[in-house]
Design a protein around this motif. Structure first.
Motif, PDB file in Angstrom:
ATOM      1  N   TYR A   1       0.810  -1.228   0.000  1.00  0.00           N
ATOM      2  CA  TYR A   1       0.000   0.000   0.000  1.00  0.00           C
ATOM      3  C   TYR A   1       0.843   1.278   0.000  1.00  0.00           C
ATOM      4  O   TYR A   1       0.375   2.311  -0.448  1.00  0.00           O
ATOM      5  CB  TYR A   1      -0.965   0.002   1.189  1.00  0.00           C
ATOM      6  CG  TYR A   1      -2.067  -1.026   1.018  1.00  0.00           C
ATOM      7  CD1 TYR A   1      -3.109  -0.803   0.127  1.00  0.00           C
ATOM      8  CD2 TYR A   1      -2.039  -2.233   1.708  1.00  0.00           C
ATOM      9  CE1 TYR A   1      -4.097  -1.757  -0.065  1.00  0.00           C
ATOM     10  CE2 TYR A   1      -3.021  -3.192   1.522  1.00  0.00           C
ATOM     11  CZ  TYR A   1      -4.051  -2.944   0.625  1.00  0.00           C
ATOM     12  OH  TYR A   1      -5.014  -3.894   0.428  1.00  0.00           O
TER      13      TYR A   1
ATOM     14  N   PHE B   1      -7.230   0.086  -6.472  1.00  0.00           N
ATOM     15  CA  PHE B   1      -6.632   1.388  -6.816  1.00  0.00           C
ATOM     16  C   PHE B   1      -5.107   1.320  -6.648  1.00  0.00           C
ATOM     17  O   PHE B   1      -4.346   1.754  -7.519  1.00  0.00           O
ATOM     18  CB  PHE B   1      -7.237   2.466  -5.889  1.00  0.00           C
ATOM     19  CG  PHE B   1      -6.531   3.772  -5.942  1.00  0.00           C
ATOM     20  CD1 PHE B   1      -6.742   4.656  -6.984  1.00  0.00           C
ATOM     21  CD2 PHE B   1      -5.625   4.140  -4.933  1.00  0.00           C
ATOM     22  CE1 PHE B   1      -6.075   5.876  -7.037  1.00  0.00           C
ATOM     23  CE2 PHE B   1      -4.956   5.351  -4.982  1.00  0.00           C
ATOM     24  CZ  PHE B   1      -5.182   6.215  -6.037  1.00  0.00           C
ATOM     25  N   THR B   2      -4.656   0.733  -5.528  1.00  0.00           N
ATOM     26  CA  THR B   2      -3.213   0.635  -5.269  1.00  0.00           C
ATOM     27  C   THR B   2      -2.534  -0.226  -6.328  1.00  0.00           C
ATOM     28  O   THR B   2      -1.458   0.111  -6.822  1.00  0.00           O
ATOM     29  CB  THR B   2      -2.968   0.029  -3.864  1.00  0.00           C
ATOM     30  OG1 THR B   2      -3.701   0.795  -2.930  1.00  0.00           O
ATOM     31  CG2 THR B   2      -1.510   0.035  -3.507  1.00  0.00           C
TER      32      THR B   2
ATOM     33  N   TRP C   1      -9.759   0.086  -2.454  1.00  0.00           N
ATOM     34  CA  TRP C   1      -8.457   0.716  -2.188  1.00  0.00           C
ATOM     35  C   TRP C   1      -7.326  -0.203  -2.693  1.00  0.00           C
ATOM     36  O   TRP C   1      -6.327   0.257  -3.240  1.00  0.00           O
ATOM     37  CB  TRP C   1      -8.321   0.986  -0.683  1.00  0.00           C
ATOM     38  CG  TRP C   1      -7.067   1.724  -0.329  1.00  0.00           C
ATOM     39  CD1 TRP C   1      -5.979   1.241   0.346  1.00  0.00           C
ATOM     40  CD2 TRP C   1      -6.762   3.097  -0.636  1.00  0.00           C
ATOM     41  NE1 TRP C   1      -5.031   2.222   0.468  1.00  0.00           N
ATOM     42  CE2 TRP C   1      -5.479   3.374  -0.122  1.00  0.00           C
ATOM     43  CE3 TRP C   1      -7.462   4.106  -1.301  1.00  0.00           C
ATOM     44  CZ2 TRP C   1      -4.878   4.616  -0.256  1.00  0.00           C
ATOM     45  CZ3 TRP C   1      -6.852   5.349  -1.431  1.00  0.00           C
ATOM     46  CH2 TRP C   1      -5.585   5.588  -0.911  1.00  0.00           C
ATOM     47  N   THR C   2      -7.530  -1.502  -2.533  1.00  0.00           N
ATOM     48  CA  THR C   2      -6.538  -2.477  -3.004  1.00  0.00           C
ATOM     49  C   THR C   2      -6.441  -2.421  -4.534  1.00  0.00           C
ATOM     50  O   THR C   2      -5.339  -2.409  -5.091  1.00  0.00           O
ATOM     51  CB  THR C   2      -6.931  -3.899  -2.542  1.00  0.00           C
ATOM     52  OG1 THR C   2      -7.113  -3.874  -1.134  1.00  0.00           O
ATOM     53  CG2 THR C   2      -5.880  -4.927  -2.898  1.00  0.00           C
TER      54      THR C   2
ATOM     55  N   THR D   1      -8.898  -1.546 -11.913  1.00  0.00           N
ATOM     56  CA  THR D   1      -9.210  -1.226 -10.511  1.00  0.00           C
ATOM     57  C   THR D   1     -10.384  -2.092 -10.053  1.00  0.00           C
ATOM     58  O   THR D   1     -10.328  -2.710  -8.979  1.00  0.00           O
ATOM     59  CB  THR D   1      -9.576   0.272 -10.361  1.00  0.00           C
ATOM     60  OG1 THR D   1      -8.499   1.040 -10.862  1.00  0.00           O
ATOM     61  CG2 THR D   1      -9.836   0.650  -8.917  1.00  0.00           C
TER      62      THR D   1
END
Ligand code: SF4
Ligand code: SF4
Length: 462
Positions: free
Chosen positions: A42, A161-162, A158-159, A190
């Protein structure tokens, strides 16, 4: 089987597993592994070195940026070396310590651990979760389940996106998300990666290890009788049975296993380690931690379930250092040191001299022969450089460049080059060693070979 014969469903629904919370030394180790690995995942895309993202796989530009080093398509060999090193490491660590990868480092294990912790935070531990699932859909159940789903989806998004942030500059990607202007590929990946995380860690969990992971199928081929495995000591534990703490098991005709089934309740794959080594076991060591706690309470020695080897269990001499470990270890050492050496001494300059196919050579006044080439030059460095071009093995050769060799960072250029060679240098094909060197950094240097054609004089030997 009856179902098959009678034409019933071929699909057997997997019973849901509610792993019980556990604490202990191996659990702490797993938590550390989760923090380190997820921390790297992250945070790494946000790390900048200079004006560049420290880790960026820029696929459209076909360049990989890794901690200040830029890798071009010509550096593909490093990717191959990385994959070979990863494969060999898997062989080495599996032969040495069994399924270490599965229990502590596999993304499936790591993300499942996070999803289970979030679930536990919202729905409670095993008993509460089982009760909640069995309860009717009242307001409280709907609320808890909705909060859990929302938190899971946010974390999975979020994962995703990362993940995309490793392939698109993450600051730009963040701006695209905020301004709702993500490109189709960014949106697709994403959602895809986020959805895969949500599905695998939230729902499929142990079924990925049991039915989908190829490593679970072939890892036993890397095992031998000296490989570390997590095993229940049948000789010591059986016959199992409940008893009060102050009862002497030998007098009661019992082994050390009190049949509390805690080792089964903590198992994320829902197996009973007391039935022997099973391919479903991901070697997470949760059963060791919980059984050690039981042994402590009963005041028995720890290690009824422990890391051991088949040879040790049979009271035979165990050999940690054995031929296959030495061979894997030496190969791994040679590969890693060779790759590191090659990467650190790599010259960020690439050059090829391509002959002009339209003319063999041109004779100029003053007994000089001219050969024309195109110099394809790539500055693989992230700083601009000016280069000099010198013929090493013939001082009399004149180098005439169409333009100065000044290249911006990561620029690729084609420059016309004329080499003027005195006729006295020889006949036929002449080999010239040409040095390209950055004026501001002598370590950026490359020597390339050029074939020059010279006229042949009848009756004279070249
Ligand atoms: S946790 Fe230990 S004592 Fe309890 S059932 Fe498992 S092996 Fe037996
Ligand atoms: S048997 Fe033990 S080590 Fe294997 S998966 Fe279950 S809890 Fe983990």
């Amino acid at each position: 089987m009856t179902e098959h014969v009678t034409g019933g469903s071929l699909y057997r629904k997997e019973p849901k597993i509610y792993p019980r919370q556990v604490s202990g030394r191996f659990t702490r180790l797993r938590v550390v592994a989760v923090w380190v690995l997820l921390g790297l995942f992250y945070l790494l895309p946000w790390l900048q070195i200079g004006d560049k993202q420290a880790v960026l796989f820029d696929l459209p530009a076909r360049k990989f940026y890794l901690f200040g080093l830029t890798f071009w398509p010509q550096d593909f060999v490093y990717l191959a070396l990385l994959l070979i090193t990863a494969g060999l490491s898997l062989f080495f660590f599996t032969a040495l310590a069994g399924r270490l990868w599965c229990g502590f480092a596999c993304p499936q294990t790591v993300w499942t651990e996070v999803f289970i912790r979030l679930e536990r935070l919202i729905e409670g531990d095993r008993q509460k979760r089982m009760k909640l699932d069995a309860a009717p859909w009242d307001a409280q159940k709907i609320l808890r389940k909705s909060v859990k789903q929302a938190v899971w989806i946010l974390f999975a998004a979020w994962t995703g996106f990362t993940f995309v942030g490793f392939f698109t500059p993450i600051h730009e990607l963040g701006n695209h998300v905020l301004s709702l202007s993500m490109g189709p590929w960014e949106t697709f990946w994403t959602i895809f990666y986020g959805f895969a995380t949500y599905g695998n860690a939230g729902f499929l969990r142990e079924q990925v290890c049991k039915y989908m992971c190829p490593y679970a199928r072939f890892q036993s081929a890397m095992f031998d009788k000296d490989t570390l495995i997590i095993s229940y000591d049948t000789e010591r534990g059986e016959p199992r049975g409940g008893r009060r703490k102050n009862v002497d098991p030998s007098e009661a005709g019992l082994g050390d296993c009190i049949n509390c089934t805690l080792c089964v309740q903590v198992c994320p794959t829902g197996i009973d380690i007391r039935e022997g080594l099973q391919y479903e076991c991901i070697a997470c060591a949760a059963c060791i931690d919980v059984c050690d706690q039981v042994m402590d309470k009963m005041e028995y020695p720890r290690g009824l379930i422990r890391y051991t080897t088949e040879h040790s269990l049979k009271h035979k001499q165990a050999h940690v250092i054995r031929p296959r470990i030495i061979v894997y270890g030496m190969l791994l050492l040679a590969l890693v040191s060779g790759t590191v050496w090659s990467m650190t001494t790599r010259v960020p300059l690439r050059a090829d001299l391509i002959r002009d196919r339209n003319a063999l050579y041109r004779e100029l006044p003053g007994d000089v022969v001219e050969n024309v080439y195109t110099l394809k030059i790539t500055n693989m460095d992230d700083a601009p450089h000016r280069y000099t071009m010198t013929v090493l093995n013939n001082d009399a050769v004149e180098v005439d460049l169409a333009r100065p060799l000044e290249l911006a960072a990561e620029e690729v250029a084609g420059v016309s080059v004329r080499l003027r060679i005195p006729k006295a240098a020889g006949q036929g094909v002449q080999t010239l060693d040409i040095e390209l060197q950055a004026s501001d950094d002598p370590s950026i240097r490359k020597v390339i070979e050029a074939k020059a054609l010279m006229p042949m004089e009848i009756g004279k030997q070249p």
